[in-house]
Structure formats: structure tokens, C-alpha cells
Design an enzyme around this catalytic site. Structure first.
Site, PDB file in Angstrom:
ATOM      1  N   LYS A  14       0.842  -1.202   0.000  1.00 25.90           N
ATOM      2  CA  LYS A  14       0.000   0.000   0.000  1.00 25.90           C
ATOM      3  C   LYS A  14       0.874   1.248   0.000  1.00 25.90           C
ATOM      4  O   LYS A  14       1.718   1.407   0.881  1.00 25.90           O
ATOM      5  CB  LYS A  14      -0.932  -0.008   1.216  1.00 25.90           C
ATOM      6  CG  LYS A  14      -1.906  -1.182   1.228  1.00 25.90           C
ATOM      7  CD  LYS A  14      -2.803  -1.199   2.451  1.00 25.90           C
ATOM      8  CE  LYS A  14      -3.775  -2.379   2.397  1.00 25.90           C
ATOM      9  NZ  LYS A  14      -4.676  -2.433   3.574  1.00 25.90           N
ATOM     10  N   GLY A  17      -7.938  -3.906   1.567  1.00 29.49           N
ATOM     11  CA  GLY A  17      -9.094  -3.851   2.455  1.00 29.49           C
ATOM     12  C   GLY A  17      -8.665  -3.890   3.906  1.00 29.49           C
ATOM     13  O   GLY A  17      -7.465  -3.925   4.228  1.00 29.49           O
ATOM     14  N   SER A  34      -7.497  -5.400   6.793  1.00 32.06           N
ATOM     15  CA  SER A  34      -6.958  -6.751   6.970  1.00 32.06           C
ATOM     16  C   SER A  34      -5.626  -6.725   7.710  1.00 32.06           C
ATOM     17  O   SER A  34      -4.561  -6.844   7.093  1.00 32.06           O
ATOM     18  CB  SER A  34      -6.770  -7.414   5.595  1.00 32.06           C
ATOM     19  OG  SER A  34      -6.106  -6.524   4.699  1.00 32.06           O
ATOM     20  N   LYS A  53      -5.390   6.249   3.400  1.00 30.14           N
ATOM     21  CA  LYS A  53      -5.934   5.945   4.724  1.00 30.14           C
ATOM     22  C   LYS A  53      -4.820   5.897   5.773  1.00 30.14           C
ATOM     23  O   LYS A  53      -5.052   6.164   6.957  1.00 30.14           O
ATOM     24  CB  LYS A  53      -6.738   4.648   4.704  1.00 30.14           C
ATOM     25  CG  LYS A  53      -5.989   3.422   4.211  1.00 30.14           C
ATOM     26  CD  LYS A  53      -5.329   2.644   5.318  1.00 30.14           C
ATOM     27  CE  LYS A  53      -4.553   1.456   4.791  1.00 30.14           C
ATOM     28  NZ  LYS A  53      -3.874   0.701   5.859  1.00 30.14           N
ATOM     29  N   SER A  98      -2.237  -1.101  14.067  1.00 30.69           N
ATOM     30  CA  SER A  98      -1.825  -0.166  13.020  1.00 30.69           C
ATOM     31  C   SER A  98      -0.520   0.548  13.385  1.00 30.69           C
ATOM     32  O   SER A  98      -0.468   1.308  14.356  1.00 30.69           O
ATOM     33  CB  SER A  98      -2.936   0.868  12.785  1.00 30.69           C
ATOM     34  OG  SER A  98      -2.462   1.938  11.995  1.00 30.69           O
ATOM     35  N   ASN A 123       0.772   2.908  11.684  1.00 31.74           N
ATOM     36  CA  ASN A 123       0.562   4.333  11.426  1.00 31.74           C
ATOM     37  C   ASN A 123      -0.086   5.013  12.626  1.00 31.74           C
ATOM     38  O   ASN A 123       0.333   6.093  13.049  1.00 31.74           O
ATOM     39  CB  ASN A 123      -0.299   4.505  10.172  1.00 31.74           C
ATOM     40  CG  ASN A 123       0.422   4.048   8.930  1.00 31.74           C
ATOM     41  OD1 ASN A 123       1.275   4.734   8.395  1.00 31.74           O
ATOM     42  ND2 ASN A 123       0.084   2.842   8.466  1.00 31.74           N
ATOM     43  N   VAL A 166       8.106  -0.363   8.619  1.00 35.55           N
ATOM     44  CA  VAL A 166       7.786   0.730   7.703  1.00 35.55           C
ATOM     45  C   VAL A 166       6.472   1.392   8.099  1.00 35.55           C
ATOM     46  O   VAL A 166       5.444   0.729   8.279  1.00 35.55           O
ATOM     47  CB  VAL A 166       7.693   0.208   6.259  1.00 35.55           C
ATOM     48  CG1 VAL A 166       7.286   1.337   5.313  1.00 35.55           C
ATOM     49  CG2 VAL A 166       9.024  -0.377   5.825  1.00 35.55           C
ATOM     50  N   GLU A 217       4.029   3.467   6.442  1.00 32.39           N
ATOM     51  CA  GLU A 217       3.718   3.888   5.083  1.00 32.39           C
ATOM     52  C   GLU A 217       3.082   5.282   5.024  1.00 32.39           C
ATOM     53  O   GLU A 217       3.264   6.009   4.053  1.00 32.39           O
ATOM     54  CB  GLU A 217       2.798   2.866   4.403  1.00 32.39           C
ATOM     55  CG  GLU A 217       3.437   1.512   4.127  1.00 32.39           C
ATOM     56  CD  GLU A 217       4.420   1.535   2.963  1.00 32.39           C
ATOM     57  OE1 GLU A 217       4.697   2.625   2.429  1.00 32.39           O
ATOM     58  OE2 GLU A 217       4.925   0.461   2.600  1.00 32.39           O
TER      59      GLU A 217
END
Length: 334
Positions: free
Chosen positions: A103, A132, A134, A187, A250, A252, A275, A277
Site C-alpha cells: 500500500k 481492504g 486486513s 488511509k 496499526s 501508522n 515501515v 507507510e
């Protein structure tokens, strides 16, 4: 079917296990021998603790393992996609389905990752996007999950659907690769912002506002680039946005929490240990938005915090005091 998964991080490993469960012959490729040795010797991926890797899963660091495969899953970090795809051009059999599950947006070109792969493969293989809500940690533990397979050809999307789908992993299909990938990349930016709000001590009201207006920005850019509006209300859009903004799985969001608590951006990214992203996507989204002439105040604010050192509290004040406007000042939804 013989399938190779390129990239033995948590997500690549979880998908390898899923494909193995579905009866396929699966090889999990690692970039380094050290990483592959850990998987072979411990039968566990450190990024998926408690999930056993069965004896039937094969391991390799030689990318020639893609030869003879009916499908190849490309699960490397976004920055490694072009180099990996270039090697695939030389090694993959013509017609092998390449399934992109990374992504992001490429830094220098601002291309979506499927475009990067297609550019390198030069028409040798079809490219399908799988995306999605996941988390690898949950897919690896066989927790019910739903995603979408996006391809230019419905037949290719359906082929990927049949490869992955089982009683714990449901796959829908679409022909909207653009919208699906814009959702997947953007996202992560909103999730960083959501974590930042958590780190600053804000509440549910703030996160709900951020996610809703963030989704509007995602759709605004995606539609301008040719994506379908419906994709942003589907699994790749609002579905992935929810899971990434609200879960401690997550990276992020966790990185954003650290930044919101006052940790310097570089230290926060490093502390996550994998990473992030959304950090890279913030710069790429800014470039895309400028090229498309699209206003994205939240994404712009994220860029200023991540790359220009602005204080998150100041940025929030600036966003909250923007000029008053109607909510439905543009038609984004059918």
C-alpha cells in the site's frame, strides 16, 4: 496452484498461510538469508507471534522460485516494489498473475503501485490489487476478514478471488484499481493523524470528525484521478480507514500517538521498528493533490507536521478555524 509470496513480513506471511490453507503449493521469499533462516528454524514470524508456520510452507531467498508459478503475491514495502517488479520481468512466466498487496504511492513518480509494477513488467503479466481492512495479525489467526480484488479484467479479479476466498477470508471484486489503491495509500495518512489526536488526548468526537473529513479528502483526490466514488464507501475505503485509525495493530496509528505525545517525528518512526507507510504517503499525496488541483487540508496538515516540524496542536487549531462552509459543498457520493 504453485504460488510464491515475495516479502516475508507479517502481511506476506499471513497471506502465504491463507493460500497454503486453501490447498496451494506456497513458497515464502525473503530478501535476506537471515530473515529466511529465522522462519525456517523457528517456524514462526516475529511479526506474527504465536502463529505457527507449517512444515509444508517452503522458504527461499532466490527469486527464481517464481518460475512456474500461476500467481505471485508482491508483498514488499512500497519503496521496494519497483526493484522487485524489475526482477519479475526477467523471471516470471508470461501470463502469471501478479497480485499487489503493498500500500502506497511511489515517491519519485507519484504512480500507484500497480502502475509501477505494470511499467516494469511491460505487459508480460496481468496485475491485480488486493486491499481492504486486513491486519496481518488477525488474518494469521484466521479471524473473519473481508477484502477486495481489483483488476482491469473481471476475469483476473475473479481468479484472485477464488485463490484466496474461504470461510474466514471473504473477497469481493471490482474493476476500480485507481480508487482501491488511492484508498490504500491515503488511509495511512489519516491513521497517523488519528493516532496523533489520541496522543494529544483528544476524544471520540475528534476521531469521528477526522475520519469523516479524511474520507472526503481521499474520495476527492481519488475521483479526480479517475477512481469510482463507490470504492471509497467500500472495504478498501471506509473499511480500511476504520481499522487503521482505530486499532493498535496499526503502525501508522501507533506512530501518530508517539508524535502527539511530543516525540520527534524521526524518533517516532524509528521506534515503530517497521515501515510507517503513512509517513511516505503524506509527501506523495501532497504532490498528487497539487497536480490534480485538489484541496486536501488534512493531508496538507499531516505533511507540515511530518516534514516541516509544525506543532500538532497548532495545526489542529488551524484546521478548526478554517473558513466556515457547508458540509455538502461538493457532490462526491452517488
Amino acid at each position: 496452484m504453485k504460488i510464491t509470496v515475495l516479502g516475508s513480513g507479517g502481511w506476506g506471511t499471513a497471506l502465504a498461510l491463507l493460500l497454503l490453507e486453501n490447498g496451494h503449493e506456497v513458497t515464502l521469499w525473503s530478501y535476506t538469508e537471515e530473515e529466511s533462516a529465522v522462519l525456517r528454524e523457528t517456524h514462526e514470524n516475529p511479526m506474527l507471534k504465536g502463529v505457527a508456520l507449517p512444515e509444508s510452507l517452503q522458504f527461499s531467498t532466490d527469486m527464481s522460485c517464481v518460475k512456474g508459478c500461476g500467481a505471485v503475491v508482491l508483498a514488499t514495502p512500497s519503496f521496494a516494489v519497483r526493484g522487485t517488479a524489475a526482477q519479475l520481468r526477467e523471471l516470471a512466466d508470461p501470463g502469471t498473475i501478479i497480485i499487489s498487496v503493498s500500500k502506497g504511492i511511489e515517491k519519485d513518480s507519484s504512480l500507484r503501485l500497480s502502475q509501477v509494477i505494470e511499467q516494469e513488467l511491460q505487459g508480460k503479466c496481468p496485475v491485480v490489487v488486493l486491499s481492504g481492512p486486513s491486519h496481518a495479525e488477525e488474518v494469521g489467526r484466521r479471524i473473519p476478514t473481508g477484502v477486495v480484488a481489483a483488476a482491469d479484467s473481471p476475469d483476473h479479479a475473479q481468479s484472485v478471488q477464488s485463490l484466496f476466498m474461504n470461510q474466514r477470508f471473504r473477497v469481493y471484486t471490482t474493476t476500480d484499481k485507481t480508487g482501491t489503491e488511492i484508498c490504500a495509500a491515503l488511509k495511512n495518512i489519516i491513521a497517523l493523524c488519528a493516532g496523533c489526536c489520541d496522543g494529544m488526548g483528544f476524544g471520540d468526537n475528534t476521531k469521528a470528525m477526522l475520519m469523516t473529513r479524511g474520507l472526503t479528502e481521499m474520495a476527492r483526490l481519488g475521483v479526480a484521478l479517475g477512481g469510482q466514488r463507490e470504492s471509497f464507501t467500500g472495504l478498501a475505503g471506509v473499511g480500511d480507514l476504520i481499522v487503521t485509525c482505530c486499532s493498535m495493530h496499526s503502525r501508522n496509528r501507533r506512530c501518530g500517538i508517539l508524535i502527539g505525545q511530543g516525540k520527534p517525528v524521526e524518533e517516532a518512526v524509528k521506534e515503530i521498528g517497521a515501515v510507517v507507510e503513512g509517513y511516505y504517503a503524506a509527501a506523495n499525496a501532497r504532490t498528487l493533490a497539487r497536480k490534480a488541483g485538489v484541496e486536501m487540508p488534512i493531508a496538507q496538515a499531516a505533511y507540515e507536521v511530518l516534514y516541516e516540524g509544525r506543532d500538532p496542536h497548532t495545526v489542529v487549531d488551524s484546521l478548526m478555524t478554517r473558513a466556515a462552509r457547508p458540509e455538502q459543498d461538493e457532490i462526491l457520493w452517488p
